[in-house]
Design an enzyme around this catalytic site. Structure first.
Site, PDB file in Angstrom:
ATOM      1  N   VAL A  14      80.634  -0.381  44.919  1.00 17.79           N
ATOM      2  CA  VAL A  14      81.191   0.942  44.655  1.00 17.79           C
ATOM      3  C   VAL A  14      81.613   1.016  43.195  1.00 17.79           C
ATOM      4  O   VAL A  14      82.166   0.064  42.639  1.00 17.79           O
ATOM      5  CB  VAL A  14      82.394   1.251  45.572  1.00 17.79           C
ATOM      6  CG1 VAL A  14      81.930   1.415  47.005  1.00 17.79           C
ATOM      7  CG2 VAL A  14      83.456   0.165  45.481  1.00 17.79           C
ATOM      8  N   SER A  15      81.323   2.155  42.565  1.00 13.88           N
ATOM      9  CA  SER A  15      81.581   2.306  41.138  1.00 13.88           C
ATOM     10  C   SER A  15      82.649   3.337  40.840  1.00 13.88           C
ATOM     11  O   SER A  15      83.089   3.447  39.696  1.00 13.88           O
ATOM     12  CB  SER A  15      80.286   2.735  40.436  1.00 13.88           C
ATOM     13  OG  SER A  15      79.871   4.004  40.916  1.00 13.88           O
TER      14      SER A  15
ATOM     15  N   GLY B 136      81.845   6.479  41.570  1.00 12.68           N
ATOM     16  CA  GLY B 136      81.020   7.675  41.564  1.00 12.68           C
ATOM     17  C   GLY B 136      80.695   8.149  42.967  1.00 12.68           C
ATOM     18  O   GLY B 136      80.883   7.428  43.949  1.00 12.68           O
ATOM     19  N   VAL B 137      80.153   9.360  43.046  1.00  7.45           N
ATOM     20  CA  VAL B 137      79.900   9.969  44.344  1.00  7.45           C
ATOM     21  C   VAL B 137      78.732   9.301  45.070  1.00  7.45           C
ATOM     22  O   VAL B 137      78.735   9.204  46.307  1.00  7.45           O
ATOM     23  CB  VAL B 137      79.665  11.487  44.186  1.00  7.45           C
ATOM     24  CG1 VAL B 137      78.364  11.767  43.434  1.00  7.45           C
ATOM     25  CG2 VAL B 137      79.669  12.182  45.533  1.00  7.45           C
ATOM     26  N   ASP B 138      77.732   8.809  44.351  1.00  8.30           N
ATOM     27  CA  ASP B 138      76.572   8.208  45.006  1.00  8.30           C
ATOM     28  C   ASP B 138      76.951   6.948  45.783  1.00  8.30           C
ATOM     29  O   ASP B 138      76.608   6.794  46.956  1.00  8.30           O
ATOM     30  CB  ASP B 138      75.483   7.887  43.986  1.00  8.30           C
ATOM     31  CG  ASP B 138      74.884   9.130  43.359  1.00  8.30           C
ATOM     32  OD1 ASP B 138      74.908  10.190  44.009  1.00  8.30           O
ATOM     33  OD2 ASP B 138      74.387   9.043  42.218  1.00  8.30           O
ATOM     34  N   SER B 139      77.648   6.035  45.130  1.00  8.26           N
ATOM     35  CA  SER B 139      78.033   4.802  45.817  1.00  8.26           C
ATOM     36  C   SER B 139      79.036   5.076  46.927  1.00  8.26           C
ATOM     37  O   SER B 139      79.073   4.365  47.936  1.00  8.26           O
ATOM     38  CB  SER B 139      78.606   3.786  44.817  1.00  8.26           C
ATOM     39  OG  SER B 139      79.804   4.254  44.228  1.00  8.26           O
TER      40      SER B 139
ATOM     41  N   LEU C 138      82.624  -4.061  40.572  1.00 10.43           N
ATOM     42  CA  LEU C 138      82.308  -5.039  39.535  1.00 10.43           C
ATOM     43  C   LEU C 138      83.022  -4.666  38.242  1.00 10.43           C
ATOM     44  O   LEU C 138      82.832  -3.581  37.703  1.00 10.43           O
ATOM     45  CB  LEU C 138      80.799  -5.090  39.288  1.00 10.43           C
ATOM     46  CG  LEU C 138      79.920  -5.429  40.493  1.00 10.43           C
ATOM     47  CD1 LEU C 138      78.465  -5.585  40.053  1.00 10.43           C
ATOM     48  CD2 LEU C 138      80.407  -6.686  41.191  1.00 10.43           C
TER      49      LEU C 138
ATOM     50  N   CYS D 285      70.426  -5.006  34.178  1.00 10.98           N
ATOM     51  CA  CYS D 285      71.715  -4.915  34.870  1.00 10.98           C
ATOM     52  C   CYS D 285      71.502  -5.049  36.376  1.00 10.98           C
ATOM     53  O   CYS D 285      72.255  -5.747  37.064  1.00 10.98           O
ATOM     54  CB  CYS D 285      72.386  -3.592  34.534  1.00 10.98           C
ATOM     55  SG  CYS D 285      73.967  -3.331  35.352  1.00 10.98           S
TER      56      CYS D 285
ATOM     57  N   GLY E  72      74.146   2.727  45.618  1.00  9.22           N
ATOM     58  CA  GLY E  72      73.887   4.157  45.686  1.00  9.22           C
ATOM     59  C   GLY E  72      72.641   4.583  44.949  1.00  9.22           C
ATOM     60  O   GLY E  72      72.527   5.747  44.534  1.00  9.22           O
TER      61      GLY E  72
ATOM     62  N   CYS F 234      74.475   1.210  31.434  1.00 10.21           N
ATOM     63  CA  CYS F 234      75.317   0.711  32.520  1.00 10.21           C
ATOM     64  C   CYS F 234      76.638   0.134  32.054  1.00 10.21           C
ATOM     65  O   CYS F 234      77.676   0.403  32.640  1.00 10.21           O
ATOM     66  CB  CYS F 234      74.541  -0.345  33.321  1.00 10.21           C
ATOM     67  SG  CYS F 234      73.937  -1.751  32.344  1.00 10.21           S
TER      68      CYS F 234
END
Length: 361
Positions: free
Chosen positions: A7-8, A10-13, A33, A100, A123, A197
């Protein structure tokens, strides 16, 4: 099956996490990360990692999934950042997002798990299929051509691809936003991240300037050799670039750069078509499933020169340095160091680094 979801913030992850948590309750752990540049270069601009981590914690709490922060600063520097700097020093255009994924998200991170997960969930907008009969895993494009991210996944090993899980693979970005709204996620309206990234909101030019410095040199017209202006370092530019030249009566496009002489060549839009290329060479081809010798002579082979929806029909044939690629239409952005990614749509076949031209000083 045990899942490790990246998970970052952001909405995608976030939506990917909720998708897999619903499918495999109790078998999912989430990981954020932490990378070194977020603190090392914080003085260059706004570093969003604290805000990212706040959102990551919120979406994990809403999904009922525990979150762990994994520090990989050293690994990022050694495997991605140092590669980027080496490519810039050599006069090539790096592709750090490709490495990455290969070296960190599906490499160092999986190693850090020490066997605690079977699949890595991200994501990415891509699809992976596995042959239950023991055949190779295969990578395919997502239905959203603008968001499709197979370009960045094209250098994964077969082992890495086989353990990848992409819950957003059949969704469009609009559908992901709708799902985030239905889940009432805290980051449902958060804009997509842009850029490389490991930089976050740090400007790429500031990153390059910090490590490689500045050195004034000439910008010359490709056709005449006439000096048009000055620049602060050839390593700031890439073939096909239009922005940041500071020249009047444009638009102008970078056609070549020479790091040793610190020379940048440009052509005006009216003449740049004369500097486009239909053919180029690549080095060793990284194949995701089938060896590249099977691509030679294929009438359905296509490629991407950069992330995005544009697919160009092409032909592949062996050459002294690897393979020669001939495209059905010319492109002004064929940059040494970048990757050509090959497709037999919708399947992504693999990738190879573009080699420098032998006919330029």
């Amino acid at each position: 099956m045990r899942y490790a979801a990246l998970v970052s913030g952001g909405v995608d992850s976030a939506v990917a996490l909720h998708q897999v948590a619903r499918q495999a309750p109790g078998q999912v752990r989430a990981y954020y990360l932490k990378i070194w540049l977020e603190e090392e270069l914080s003085f260059l601009g706004s570093c969003p990692w604290e805000e990212d981590l706040h959102h990551a914690r919120a979406v994990c709490a809403s999904a009922g999934v525990p979150l762990e922060v994994v520090p990989l600063q050293e690994e990022y520097y050694q495997r991605v950042v140092s590669y980027t700097l080496d490519e810039l020093r050599a006069g090539r255009t790096p592709s750090p997002d490709i490495f990455c994924n290969q070296r960190i998200k599906f490499g160092a991170f999986f190693d850090a798990l020490r066997g605690e997960a079977d699949r890595i969930v991200t994501g990415h907008y891509a699809r992976v299929s596995r042959d239950e009969g023991g055949g190779p895993a295969r990578l395919a494009m997502a239905p959203d051509p603008v968001k499709d991210q197979t370009y960045f996944l094209s250098h994964l090993s077969q082992e890495q691809l086989s353990r990848a899980e992409f819950p957003l693979g059949t969704l469009t970005k609009a559908q992901v936003r709708e799902r985030a709204a239905e889940l009432n996620l805290s980051n449902r309206d958060r804009p997509d991240s842009q850029g490389i990234c490991f930089l976050g909101k740090i400007r790429y030019s500031d990153f390059v300037r910090h490590y490689l410095g500045e050195q004034e040199g000439p910008i010359v017209e490709h056709e005449t050799g006439r000096e048009l202006g000055r620049h602060r370092g050839a390593w700031f530019f890439t073939v096909g670039q239009r922005q940041g030249l500071g020249l009047g009566n444009g638009p102008w496009y970078v056609t070549d750069r020479n790091i040793e002489t610190n020379l940048v060549r440009v052509s005006h839009a009216e003449r740049v078509l004369h500097q486009t290329r239909e053919t180029f060479e690549v080095g060793a081809v990284h194949a995701l499933a089938d060896p590249p010798r099977g691509w030679v002579g294929s009438g359905s082979l296509q490629l991407k020169l950069r992330h995005g929806p544009d697919l160009i029909p092409c032909r592949l044939e062996p050459s002294a340095r690897g393979f020669r690629v001939t495209m059905d239409r010319a492109d002004r952005g064929v940059a040494p160091g970048q990757f050509a990614v090959f497709y037999d749509p919708p399947e992504c076949l693999g990738s190879a680094m573009i080699l420098p031209r032998e006919d330029l000083p």
